[in-house]
Design a protein around this motif. Structure first.
Motif, PDB file in Angstrom:
ATOM      1  N   ILE A  67       0.833  -1.210   0.000  1.00 58.86           N
ATOM      2  CA  ILE A  67       0.000   0.000   0.000  1.00 58.86           C
ATOM      3  C   ILE A  67       0.864   1.255   0.000  1.00 58.86           C
ATOM      4  O   ILE A  67       0.631   2.185  -0.780  1.00 58.86           O
ATOM      5  CB  ILE A  67      -0.963  -0.010   1.211  1.00 58.86           C
ATOM      6  CG1 ILE A  67      -2.007  -1.119   1.022  1.00 58.86           C
ATOM      7  CG2 ILE A  67      -1.630   1.355   1.389  1.00 58.86           C
ATOM      8  CD1 ILE A  67      -2.817  -1.435   2.270  1.00 58.86           C
ATOM      9  N   GLU A  68       1.889   1.277   0.857  1.00 62.72           N
ATOM     10  CA  GLU A  68       2.738   2.466   0.957  1.00 62.72           C
ATOM     11  C   GLU A  68       3.643   2.631  -0.266  1.00 62.72           C
ATOM     12  O   GLU A  68       3.776   3.731  -0.799  1.00 62.72           O
ATOM     13  CB  GLU A  68       3.573   2.398   2.235  1.00 62.72           C
ATOM     14  CG  GLU A  68       2.729   2.574   3.479  1.00 62.72           C
ATOM     15  CD  GLU A  68       3.515   2.418   4.767  1.00 62.72           C
ATOM     16  OE1 GLU A  68       4.705   2.031   4.728  1.00 62.72           O
ATOM     17  OE2 GLU A  68       2.918   2.673   5.835  1.00 62.72           O
ATOM     18  N   ALA A  69       4.279   1.550  -0.704  1.00 66.11           N
ATOM     19  CA  ALA A  69       5.229   1.639  -1.825  1.00 66.11           C
ATOM     20  C   ALA A  69       4.539   2.034  -3.130  1.00 66.11           C
ATOM     21  O   ALA A  69       5.127   2.714  -3.963  1.00 66.11           O
ATOM     22  CB  ALA A  69       5.966   0.316  -2.000  1.00 66.11           C
ATOM     23  N   LEU A  70       3.285   1.601  -3.290  1.00 66.05           N
ATOM     24  CA  LEU A  70       2.578   1.854  -4.546  1.00 66.05           C
ATOM     25  C   LEU A  70       1.531   2.957  -4.422  1.00 66.05           C
ATOM     26  O   LEU A  70       0.736   3.168  -5.333  1.00 66.05           O
ATOM     27  CB  LEU A  70       1.931   0.551  -5.039  1.00 66.05           C
ATOM     28  CG  LEU A  70       2.905  -0.624  -5.199  1.00 66.05           C
ATOM     29  CD1 LEU A  70       2.172  -1.858  -5.665  1.00 66.05           C
ATOM     30  CD2 LEU A  70       4.061  -0.274  -6.129  1.00 66.05           C
ATOM     31  N   ASN A  71       1.550   3.661  -3.283  1.00 64.60           N
ATOM     32  CA  ASN A  71       0.617   4.777  -3.055  1.00 64.60           C
ATOM     33  C   ASN A  71      -0.836   4.392  -3.309  1.00 64.60           C
ATOM     34  O   ASN A  71      -1.564   5.093  -4.009  1.00 64.60           O
ATOM     35  CB  ASN A  71       1.000   5.981  -3.933  1.00 64.60           C
ATOM     36  CG  ASN A  71       2.354   6.523  -3.581  1.00 64.60           C
ATOM     37  OD1 ASN A  71       2.680   6.669  -2.405  1.00 64.60           O
ATOM     38  ND2 ASN A  71       3.157   6.800  -4.583  1.00 64.60           N
ATOM     39  N   LEU A  72      -1.246   3.280  -2.717  1.00 62.92           N
ATOM     40  CA  LEU A  72      -2.623   2.808  -2.861  1.00 62.92           C
ATOM     41  C   LEU A  72      -3.452   3.319  -1.676  1.00 62.92           C
ATOM     42  O   LEU A  72      -3.982   2.551  -0.884  1.00 62.92           O
ATOM     43  CB  LEU A  72      -2.654   1.273  -2.910  1.00 62.92           C
ATOM     44  CG  LEU A  72      -1.814   0.618  -4.004  1.00 62.92           C
ATOM     45  CD1 LEU A  72      -1.825  -0.888  -3.873  1.00 62.92           C
ATOM     46  CD2 LEU A  72      -2.296   1.042  -5.389  1.00 62.92           C
ATOM     47  N   GLU A  73      -3.575   4.649  -1.584  1.00 62.94           N
ATOM     48  CA  GLU A  73      -4.221   5.267  -0.436  1.00 62.94           C
ATOM     49  C   GLU A  73      -5.660   4.828  -0.244  1.00 62.94           C
ATOM     50  O   GLU A  73      -6.191   4.871   0.859  1.00 62.94           O
ATOM     51  CB  GLU A  73      -4.203   6.801  -0.542  1.00 62.94           C
ATOM     52  CG  GLU A  73      -2.837   7.409  -0.457  1.00 62.94           C
ATOM     53  CD  GLU A  73      -2.247   7.694  -1.825  1.00 62.94           C
ATOM     54  OE1 GLU A  73      -2.950   7.525  -2.847  1.00 62.94           O
ATOM     55  OE2 GLU A  73      -1.072   8.080  -1.883  1.00 62.94           O
ATOM     56  N   ASP A  74      -6.318   4.429  -1.334  1.00 65.55           N
ATOM     57  CA  ASP A  74      -7.727   4.038  -1.231  1.00 65.55           C
ATOM     58  C   ASP A  74      -7.903   2.587  -0.804  1.00 65.55           C
ATOM     59  O   ASP A  74      -9.019   2.091  -0.760  1.00 65.55           O
ATOM     60  CB  ASP A  74      -8.441   4.296  -2.564  1.00 65.55           C
ATOM     61  CG  ASP A  74      -7.791   3.567  -3.725  1.00 65.55           C
ATOM     62  OD1 ASP A  74      -6.596   3.222  -3.628  1.00 65.55           O
ATOM     63  OD2 ASP A  74      -8.488   3.340  -4.732  1.00 65.55           O
ATOM     64  N   MET A  75      -6.815   1.906  -0.483  1.00 68.95           N
ATOM     65  CA  MET A  75      -6.881   0.509  -0.061  1.00 68.95           C
ATOM     66  C   MET A  75      -6.423   0.355   1.379  1.00 68.95           C
ATOM     67  O   MET A  75      -5.627   1.141   1.873  1.00 68.95           O
ATOM     68  CB  MET A  75      -5.998  -0.364  -0.947  1.00 68.95           C
ATOM     69  CG  MET A  75      -6.442  -0.442  -2.376  1.00 68.95           C
ATOM     70  SD  MET A  75      -5.623  -1.777  -3.235  1.00 68.95           S
ATOM     71  CE  MET A  75      -6.639  -3.138  -2.720  1.00 68.95           C
ATOM     72  N   SER A  76      -6.914  -0.698   2.026  1.00 70.75           N
ATOM     73  CA  SER A  76      -6.457  -1.036   3.369  1.00 70.75           C
ATOM     74  C   SER A  76      -5.933  -2.469   3.340  1.00 70.75           C
ATOM     75  O   SER A  76      -6.138  -3.189   2.354  1.00 70.75           O
ATOM     76  CB  SER A  76      -7.610  -0.921   4.374  1.00 70.75           C
ATOM     77  OG  SER A  76      -8.542  -1.956   4.171  1.00 70.75           O
ATOM     78  N   GLN A  77      -5.290  -2.879   4.418  1.00 71.82           N
ATOM     79  CA  GLN A  77      -4.768  -4.246   4.498  1.00 71.82           C
ATOM     80  C   GLN A  77      -5.876  -5.267   4.261  1.00 71.82           C
ATOM     81  O   GLN A  77      -5.652  -6.293   3.629  1.00 71.82           O
ATOM     82  CB  GLN A  77      -4.166  -4.512   5.870  1.00 71.82           C
ATOM     83  CG  GLN A  77      -2.999  -3.642   6.222  1.00 71.82           C
ATOM     84  CD  GLN A  77      -2.638  -3.825   7.675  1.00 71.82           C
ATOM     85  OE1 GLN A  77      -2.511  -4.938   8.145  1.00 71.82           O
ATOM     86  NE2 GLN A  77      -2.484  -2.733   8.399  1.00 71.82           N
ATOM     87  N   GLU A  78      -7.066  -4.970   4.779  1.00 75.06           N
ATOM     88  CA  GLU A  78      -8.187  -5.894   4.658  1.00 75.06           C
ATOM     89  C   GLU A  78      -8.638  -6.071   3.204  1.00 75.06           C
ATOM     90  O   GLU A  78      -9.278  -7.060   2.866  1.00 75.06           O
ATOM     91  CB  GLU A  78      -9.373  -5.409   5.507  1.00 75.06           C
ATOM     92  CG  GLU A  78      -9.120  -5.459   7.005  1.00 75.06           C
ATOM     93  CD  GLU A  78      -8.221  -4.320   7.507  1.00 75.06           C
ATOM     94  OE1 GLU A  78      -8.213  -3.210   6.916  1.00 75.06           O
ATOM     95  OE2 GLU A  78      -7.503  -4.553   8.495  1.00 75.06           O
TER      96      GLU A  78
END
Length: 87
Positions: free
Chosen positions: A13-24
């Motif tokens: 999530i952090e490396a690919l800037n997937l701000e709209d996603m969560s671990q779940e």
């Protein structure tokens, strides 16, 4: 869920800037590329760099197993463990 798997999901999530996603939102056995999470080759490169920084993992560019390692979160966790780099 495994702590290492959680760390890898956060890293993705952090490396690919997937701000709209969560671990779940990232299933451990869901493919990272194609029909699954939908990552592409640029994402793979960025993820590889992030894994190297965090865990010191060495990936060979021409290694046919690299695609297998990047199949899903479970396979990435297995790679980290196999190189003895898990925190």
């Amino acid at each position: 869920m495994d702590t290492l798997e959680q760390e890898i999901k956060i890293l993705i999530i952090e490396a690919l800037n997937l701000e709209d996603m969560s671990q779940e939102d990232i299933g451990s056995d869901v493919p990272l590329f194609g029909e699954g999470l939908g990552l592409d080759s640029i994402d793979a490169l960025e993820l590889g760099i992030a894994l190297k920084k965090k865990y010191g993992i060495e990936l060979e560019a021409g290694d046919s197993r690299t695609r297998e390692h990047f199949r899903n979160v479970l396979s990435l966790a297995a790679l980290v463990r196999s190189q003895g780099k898990a925190a």
